[in-house]
Motif scaffolding. Structure first.
Motif, PDB file in Angstrom:
ATOM      1  N   GLU A  11       0.722  -1.232   0.096  1.00 34.68           N
ATOM      2  CA  GLU A  11      -0.065  -0.030   0.011  1.00 34.68           C
ATOM      3  C   GLU A  11       0.905   1.267  -0.028  1.00 34.68           C
ATOM      4  N   VAL A  12       2.011   1.246   0.950  1.00 34.68           N
ATOM      5  CA  VAL A  12       2.765   2.290   0.840  1.00 34.68           C
ATOM      6  C   VAL A  12       3.569   2.676  -0.479  1.00 34.68           C
ATOM      7  N   ALA A  13       3.737   1.694  -1.289  1.00 34.64           N
ATOM      8  CA  ALA A  13       4.512   1.569  -2.483  1.00 34.64           C
ATOM      9  C   ALA A  13       3.579   1.964  -3.541  1.00 34.64           C
ATOM     10  N   GLY A  14       2.245   1.997  -3.526  1.00 38.02           N
ATOM     11  CA  GLY A  14       1.297   2.693  -4.403  1.00 38.02           C
ATOM     12  C   GLY A  14       0.702   1.237  -5.199  1.00 38.02           C
ATOM     13  N   LEU A  15       0.896   0.042  -4.741  1.00 43.60           N
ATOM     14  CA  LEU A  15       0.588  -0.986  -5.536  1.00 43.60           C
ATOM     15  C   LEU A  15      -0.773  -1.462  -5.042  1.00 43.60           C
ATOM     16  N   ARG A  16      -1.407  -1.052  -4.004  1.00 44.05           N
ATOM     17  CA  ARG A  16      -2.653  -1.155  -3.447  1.00 44.05           C
ATOM     18  C   ARG A  16      -3.279   0.225  -3.185  1.00 44.05           C
ATOM     19  N   SER A  17      -4.540   0.236  -3.449  1.00 46.57           N
ATOM     20  CA  SER A  17      -5.370   1.560  -3.251  1.00 46.57           C
ATOM     21  C   SER A  17      -6.613   1.178  -2.618  1.00 46.57           C
ATOM     22  N   ASP A  18      -7.296   2.289  -1.950  1.00 44.59           N
ATOM     23  CA  ASP A  18      -8.807   2.078  -1.704  1.00 44.59           C
ATOM     24  C   ASP A  18      -9.699   1.772  -2.823  1.00 44.59           C
ATOM     25  N   THR A  19     -10.839   1.416  -2.595  1.00 41.27           N
ATOM     26  CA  THR A  19     -11.850   1.027  -3.449  1.00 41.27           C
ATOM     27  C   THR A  19     -12.609   2.038  -4.078  1.00 41.27           C
ATOM     28  N   GLY A  20     -12.357   3.472  -3.538  1.00 42.73           N
ATOM     29  CA  GLY A  20     -13.163   4.528  -3.784  1.00 42.73           C
ATOM     30  C   GLY A  20     -13.100   4.977  -5.570  1.00 42.73           C
ATOM     31  N   ARG A  21     -11.855   4.917  -5.921  1.00 39.74           N
ATOM     32  CA  ARG A  21     -11.962   5.287  -7.478  1.00 39.74           C
ATOM     33  C   ARG A  21     -12.285   4.244  -8.468  1.00 39.74           C
ATOM     34  N   ALA A  22     -12.236   3.050  -8.041  1.00 38.82           N
ATOM     35  CA  ALA A  22     -12.700   1.768  -8.652  1.00 38.82           C
ATOM     36  C   ALA A  22     -14.230   1.826  -8.843  1.00 38.82           C
ATOM     37  N   ILE A  23     -14.919   2.015  -7.522  1.00 36.77           N
ATOM     38  CA  ILE A  23     -16.188   2.087  -7.616  1.00 36.77           C
ATOM     39  C   ILE A  23     -16.822   3.279  -8.061  1.00 36.77           C
ATOM     40  N   GLY A  24     -16.264   4.486  -8.005  1.00 41.22           N
ATOM     41  CA  GLY A  24     -16.688   5.567  -8.780  1.00 41.22           C
ATOM     42  C   GLY A  24     -16.555   5.535 -10.189  1.00 41.22           C
ATOM     43  N   PHE A  25     -15.623   4.854 -10.733  1.00 45.33           N
ATOM     44  CA  PHE A  25     -15.367   4.722 -12.257  1.00 45.33           C
ATOM     45  C   PHE A  25     -16.448   3.818 -12.728  1.00 45.33           C
ATOM     46  N   SER A  26     -16.664   2.738 -11.951  1.00 39.26           N
ATOM     47  CA  SER A  26     -17.402   1.674 -12.339  1.00 39.26           C
ATOM     48  C   SER A  26     -18.978   2.088 -12.535  1.00 39.26           C
ATOM     49  N   ASP A  27     -19.190   2.826 -11.292  1.00 42.58           N
ATOM     50  CA  ASP A  27     -20.798   3.411 -11.219  1.00 42.58           C
ATOM     51  C   ASP A  27     -21.037   4.234 -12.422  1.00 42.58           C
ATOM     52  N   ALA A  28     -19.961   5.072 -13.009  1.00 46.17           N
ATOM     53  CA  ALA A  28     -20.160   5.993 -13.909  1.00 46.17           C
ATOM     54  C   ALA A  28     -20.249   5.325 -15.125  1.00 46.17           C
ATOM     55  N   VAL A  29     -19.518   4.182 -15.379  1.00 45.06           N
ATOM     56  CA  VAL A  29     -19.663   3.091 -16.628  1.00 45.06           C
ATOM     57  C   VAL A  29     -21.005   2.673 -16.695  1.00 45.06           C
ATOM     58  N   PHE A  30     -21.660   2.037 -15.514  1.00 41.92           N
ATOM     59  CA  PHE A  30     -22.917   1.559 -15.442  1.00 41.92           C
ATOM     60  C   PHE A  30     -23.960   2.582 -15.748  1.00 41.92           C
ATOM     61  N   ALA A  31     -23.888   3.758 -15.318  1.00 45.45           N
ATOM     62  CA  ALA A  31     -24.697   4.897 -15.687  1.00 45.45           C
ATOM     63  C   ALA A  31     -24.793   4.999 -17.321  1.00 45.45           C
ATOM     64  N   ILE A  32     -23.750   5.374 -17.974  1.00 45.26           N
ATOM     65  CA  ILE A  32     -23.620   5.521 -19.152  1.00 45.26           C
ATOM     66  C   ILE A  32     -24.012   4.260 -19.996  1.00 45.26           C
ATOM     67  N   ILE A  33     -23.932   3.087 -19.747  1.00 41.84           N
ATOM     68  CA  ILE A  33     -24.633   2.029 -20.143  1.00 41.84           C
ATOM     69  C   ILE A  33     -26.121   1.886 -20.349  1.00 41.84           C
ATOM     70  N   ILE A  34     -26.646   2.267 -18.980  1.00 40.18           N
ATOM     71  CA  ILE A  34     -28.159   2.391 -19.121  1.00 40.18           C
ATOM     72  C   ILE A  34     -28.573   3.694 -20.013  1.00 40.18           C
TER      73      ILE A  34
END
Length: 223
Positions: A11-34
């Motif tokens: 996590e310190v090295a940046g290889l891991r991150s919280d889920t916020g960006r993944a969830i936000g990006f995914s929600d945006a993709v789902f909204a565009i698809i609909i």
């Protein structure tokens, strides 16, 4: 202890991150698809007095829209249920998530193919279109299988309250999807297009009811 230390170092090295960006990006993709699904609903160009008949003739468009909307909604619910149990992401999980989004994003195209084939094509076109829809379901289920398998092998990415066996069990749902959508595609190609459409309409109901996991579905069924 050593695994926990390695996770902190990643996590310190940046290889891991919280889920916020993944969830936000995914929600945006789902909204565009609909949103793209809605664009296939068009007002027919007809002479005065012919609107009702023309609207009724568009029933394949409505059926395809409802089926695909439910499919997108169920995938969003499954995505939400999955990432609710994830503590952080790594590169492997991000690629698996992108694979799921890639296949879901193809739904507007396949939906338009099915509705156009049922409206304007012949029997062969209908069989091809429904088989394509079933094939997309197979690929999407395989993408979920990849994501679930990855999480089952990387316990360090999960929330502390999530048992190690949870995502190992969720792989069964994905395998069932691969088999069920393959059967729907074959039924559409070899037997009956309406029967295949019925299967494709019913499958999202199962995945919607089990979006919080098979264990939760069994628990609710025994109440």
């Amino acid at each position: 202890m050593e695994g926990g230390r390695r996770a902190e170092e990643d996590e310190v090295a940046g290889l891991r991150s919280d889920t916020g960006r993944a969830i936000g990006f995914s929600d945006a993709v789902f909204a565009i698809i609909i949103t793209l699904l809605v664009l296939d609903l068009r007002i027919p160009e007809v002479p005065p007095g012919g609107l009702l008949h023309a609207l009724l003739d568009q029933w394949p468009v409505y059926l395809a829209y409802v089926t695909s909307y439910l499919y997108v909604a169920v995938n969003w619910l499954n995505h939400k249920g999955t990432f609710h149990r994830v503590r952080c992401t790594d590169v492997g999980l991000q690629w698996a998530n992108l694979a799921v989004l890639f296949t879901v994003a193809l739904l507007p195209f396949v939906t338009a193919v099915v509705s156009d084939a049922v409206q304007h094509g012949n029997r062969f076109d209908e069989r091809v279109a429904v088989s394509c829809y079933g094939m997309l379901g197979v690929v999407l289920s395989a993408a979920w299988l990849w994501l679930y398998h990855y999480l089952s092998r990387h316990r360090e990415l999960l929330q502390s309250h999530v048992p190690a066996s949870f995502f190992a069990g969720e792989r069964l749902r994905a395998v069932l999807g691969v088999a069920a959508y393959a059967v729907a595609g074959l039924v559409g190609w070899l037997v009956s297009v309406p029967a295949a459409l019925l299967v494709l309409l019913l499958l999202p109901a199962f995945y919607g009811l089990s979006s919080n996991g098979l264990a939760d579905l069994r628990r609710r069924a025994h109440r």
